[in-house]
Scaffold this motif. Structure first.
Motif, PDB file in Angstrom:
ATOM      1  N   ARG A  98       0.731  -0.993   0.092  1.00 33.68           N
ATOM      2  CA  ARG A  98       0.038   0.019   0.064  1.00 33.68           C
ATOM      3  C   ARG A  98       0.995   1.104   0.040  1.00 33.68           C
ATOM      4  O   ARG A  98       0.630   2.093  -0.811  1.00 33.68           O
ATOM      5  CB  ARG A  98      -1.062  -0.007   1.291  1.00 33.68           C
ATOM      6  N   LEU A  99       1.902   1.337   0.808  1.00 28.51           N
ATOM      7  CA  LEU A  99       2.857   2.587   0.894  1.00 28.51           C
ATOM      8  C   LEU A  99       3.524   2.347  -0.692  1.00 28.51           C
ATOM      9  O   LEU A  99       3.676   3.751  -1.052  1.00 28.51           O
ATOM     10  CB  LEU A  99       4.010   2.199   1.745  1.00 28.51           C
ATOM     11  N   ARG A 100       3.835   1.579  -1.202  1.00 26.22           N
ATOM     12  CA  ARG A 100       4.725   1.427  -2.544  1.00 26.22           C
ATOM     13  C   ARG A 100       3.636   2.179  -3.353  1.00 26.22           C
ATOM     14  O   ARG A 100       4.070   2.943  -4.452  1.00 26.22           O
ATOM     15  CB  ARG A 100       5.196   0.193  -2.919  1.00 26.22           C
ATOM     16  N   ILE A 101       2.432   1.469  -3.611  1.00 25.90           N
ATOM     17  CA  ILE A 101       1.559   2.171  -4.528  1.00 25.90           C
ATOM     18  C   ILE A 101       1.236   3.591  -4.248  1.00 25.90           C
ATOM     19  O   ILE A 101       0.991   4.564  -5.186  1.00 25.90           O
ATOM     20  CB  ILE A 101       0.061   1.418  -4.498  1.00 25.90           C
ATOM     21  N   ASP A 102       1.152   3.995  -2.954  1.00 25.99           N
ATOM     22  CA  ASP A 102       0.798   5.563  -2.694  1.00 25.99           C
ATOM     23  C   ASP A 102       2.179   6.305  -3.432  1.00 25.99           C
ATOM     24  O   ASP A 102       1.927   7.410  -3.819  1.00 25.99           O
ATOM     25  CB  ASP A 102       0.774   5.747  -1.182  1.00 25.99           C
ATOM     26  N   VAL A 103       3.127   5.873  -2.807  1.00 25.49           N
ATOM     27  CA  VAL A 103       4.407   6.513  -3.377  1.00 25.49           C
ATOM     28  C   VAL A 103       4.446   6.625  -4.946  1.00 25.49           C
ATOM     29  O   VAL A 103       4.838   7.626  -5.461  1.00 25.49           O
ATOM     30  CB  VAL A 103       5.577   5.867  -2.881  1.00 25.49           C
ATOM     31  N   GLU A 104       4.162   5.678  -5.652  1.00 25.47           N
ATOM     32  CA  GLU A 104       4.224   5.532  -7.057  1.00 25.47           C
ATOM     33  C   GLU A 104       3.074   6.655  -7.763  1.00 25.47           C
ATOM     34  O   GLU A 104       3.399   7.261  -8.607  1.00 25.47           O
ATOM     35  CB  GLU A 104       3.912   4.102  -7.633  1.00 25.47           C
ATOM     36  N   GLU A 105       1.934   6.588  -6.938  1.00 28.74           N
ATOM     37  CA  GLU A 105       1.029   7.702  -7.311  1.00 28.74           C
ATOM     38  C   GLU A 105       1.228   8.988  -7.116  1.00 28.74           C
ATOM     39  O   GLU A 105       1.029   9.894  -7.993  1.00 28.74           O
ATOM     40  CB  GLU A 105      -0.375   7.170  -6.649  1.00 28.74           C
ATOM     41  N   ASN A 106       1.700   9.499  -5.779  1.00 29.07           N
ATOM     42  CA  ASN A 106       2.082  10.718  -5.644  1.00 29.07           C
ATOM     43  C   ASN A 106       3.477  11.175  -6.061  1.00 29.07           C
ATOM     44  O   ASN A 106       3.690  12.562  -6.060  1.00 29.07           O
ATOM     45  CB  ASN A 106       2.047  10.803  -3.845  1.00 29.07           C
ATOM     46  N   HIS A 107       4.264  10.318  -6.302  1.00 26.30           N
ATOM     47  CA  HIS A 107       5.597  10.888  -7.297  1.00 26.30           C
ATOM     48  C   HIS A 107       5.945  10.678  -8.276  1.00 26.30           C
ATOM     49  O   HIS A 107       6.980  10.546  -8.783  1.00 26.30           O
ATOM     50  CB  HIS A 107       6.713  10.344  -6.046  1.00 26.30           C
ATOM     51  N   ALA A 108       4.987  10.450  -9.294  1.00 31.38           N
ATOM     52  CA  ALA A 108       4.866  10.158 -10.652  1.00 31.38           C
ATOM     53  C   ALA A 108       5.637  11.474 -11.319  1.00 31.38           C
ATOM     54  O   ALA A 108       5.210  12.665 -10.969  1.00 31.38           O
ATOM     55  CB  ALA A 108       3.552   9.972 -11.108  1.00 31.38           C
ATOM     56  N   CYS A 109       6.445  11.064 -12.420  1.00 27.02           N
ATOM     57  CA  CYS A 109       7.139  12.353 -13.112  1.00 27.02           C
ATOM     58  C   CYS A 109       6.891  12.094 -14.744  1.00 27.02           C
ATOM     59  O   CYS A 109       7.189  10.991 -15.038  1.00 27.02           O
ATOM     60  CB  CYS A 109       8.697  12.032 -12.633  1.00 27.02           C
ATOM     61  N   GLN A 110       6.531  13.037 -15.087  1.00 26.80           N
ATOM     62  CA  GLN A 110       6.216  13.005 -16.605  1.00 26.80           C
ATOM     63  C   GLN A 110       7.537  13.478 -17.386  1.00 26.80           C
ATOM     64  O   GLN A 110       7.733  13.095 -18.468  1.00 26.80           O
ATOM     65  CB  GLN A 110       5.094  14.094 -17.173  1.00 26.80           C
ATOM     66  N   ASP A 111       8.375  14.370 -16.818  1.00 28.09           N
ATOM     67  CA  ASP A 111       9.477  14.942 -17.646  1.00 28.09           C
ATOM     68  C   ASP A 111      10.601  14.193 -17.142  1.00 28.09           C
ATOM     69  O   ASP A 111      10.907  13.848 -16.132  1.00 28.09           O
ATOM     70  CB  ASP A 111       9.591  16.178 -17.570  1.00 28.09           C
ATOM     71  N   GLY A 112      11.540  14.064 -18.116  1.00 29.57           N
ATOM     72  CA  GLY A 112      12.972  13.397 -17.838  1.00 29.57           C
ATOM     73  C   GLY A 112      12.827  11.951 -18.141  1.00 29.57           C
ATOM     74  O   GLY A 112      11.914  11.222 -18.628  1.00 29.57           O
ATOM     75  N   ILE A 113      13.830  10.908 -17.788  1.00 28.29           N
ATOM     76  CA  ILE A 113      13.888   9.502 -18.070  1.00 28.29           C
ATOM     77  C   ILE A 113      13.365   8.696 -16.911  1.00 28.29           C
ATOM     78  O   ILE A 113      13.176   7.625 -16.948  1.00 28.29           O
ATOM     79  CB  ILE A 113      15.307   9.300 -18.421  1.00 28.29           C
ATOM     80  N   HIS A 114      13.018   9.310 -15.837  1.00 24.46           N
ATOM     81  CA  HIS A 114      12.607   8.764 -14.698  1.00 24.46           C
ATOM     82  C   HIS A 114      10.864   8.723 -14.764  1.00 24.46           C
ATOM     83  O   HIS A 114      10.315   9.460 -14.799  1.00 24.46           O
ATOM     84  CB  HIS A 114      13.079   9.186 -13.342  1.00 24.46           C
ATOM     85  N   LEU A 115      10.441   7.432 -14.139  1.00 29.00           N
ATOM     86  CA  LEU A 115       8.979   7.434 -13.889  1.00 29.00           C
ATOM     87  C   LEU A 115       8.519   8.049 -12.471  1.00 29.00           C
ATOM     88  O   LEU A 115       7.634   8.515 -12.357  1.00 29.00           O
ATOM     89  CB  LEU A 115       8.788   5.978 -13.949  1.00 29.00           C
ATOM     90  N   ILE A 116       9.548   8.034 -11.503  1.00 30.18           N
ATOM     91  CA  ILE A 116       9.137   8.400 -10.098  1.00 30.18           C
ATOM     92  C   ILE A 116      10.384   9.732  -9.942  1.00 30.18           C
ATOM     93  O   ILE A 116      11.548   9.562 -10.429  1.00 30.18           O
ATOM     94  CB  ILE A 116       9.278   7.313  -9.160  1.00 30.18           C
ATOM     95  N   ASP A 117       9.836  10.687  -9.258  1.00 36.11           N
ATOM     96  CA  ASP A 117      10.932  11.594  -9.019  1.00 36.11           C
ATOM     97  C   ASP A 117      11.920  11.158  -8.057  1.00 36.11           C
ATOM     98  O   ASP A 117      11.658  10.110  -7.432  1.00 36.11           O
ATOM     99  CB  ASP A 117      10.105  13.016  -8.339  1.00 36.11           C
TER     100      ASP A 117
END
Length: 82
Positions: free
Chosen positions: A32-51
């Motif tokens: 649940r924590l992992r899913i929350d982090v992935e949802e709240n820290h998604a990144c659209q710019d750059g090469i990373h999916l997560i900030d």
């Protein structure tokens, strides 16, 4: 429309992302924590999916899972030695 979270939807405590304390949670809580982090820290710019902050949090969750599995393995070997 704002959705009000119920107490059952409350995320588990993160203990300041302390890896050893996070290992006290169940695997479901860590997921649940992992899913929350992935949802709240998604990144659209750059090469990373997560900030950057999200990647540090995911790293802490990964280490918590590792520590939890290691403790279970150690406990299992102690019981088989006796």
């Amino acid at each position: 429309m704002n959705e009000i979270r119920k107490p059952a939807d409350k995320l588990p405590r993160n203990y300041g992302w302390n890896r050893l304390k996070l290992a006290q949670h169940s695997y479901a809580d860590l997921e649940r924590l992992r899913i929350d982090v992935e949802e709240n820290h998604a990144c659209q710019d750059g090469i990373h999916l997560i900030d950057t902050k999200g990647r540090k949090k995911l790293d802490a969750i990964d280490w918590a899972i590792y520590n939890k599995q290691k403790a279970e393995r150690d406990e299992k070997t102690k019981t088989t030695e006796m």
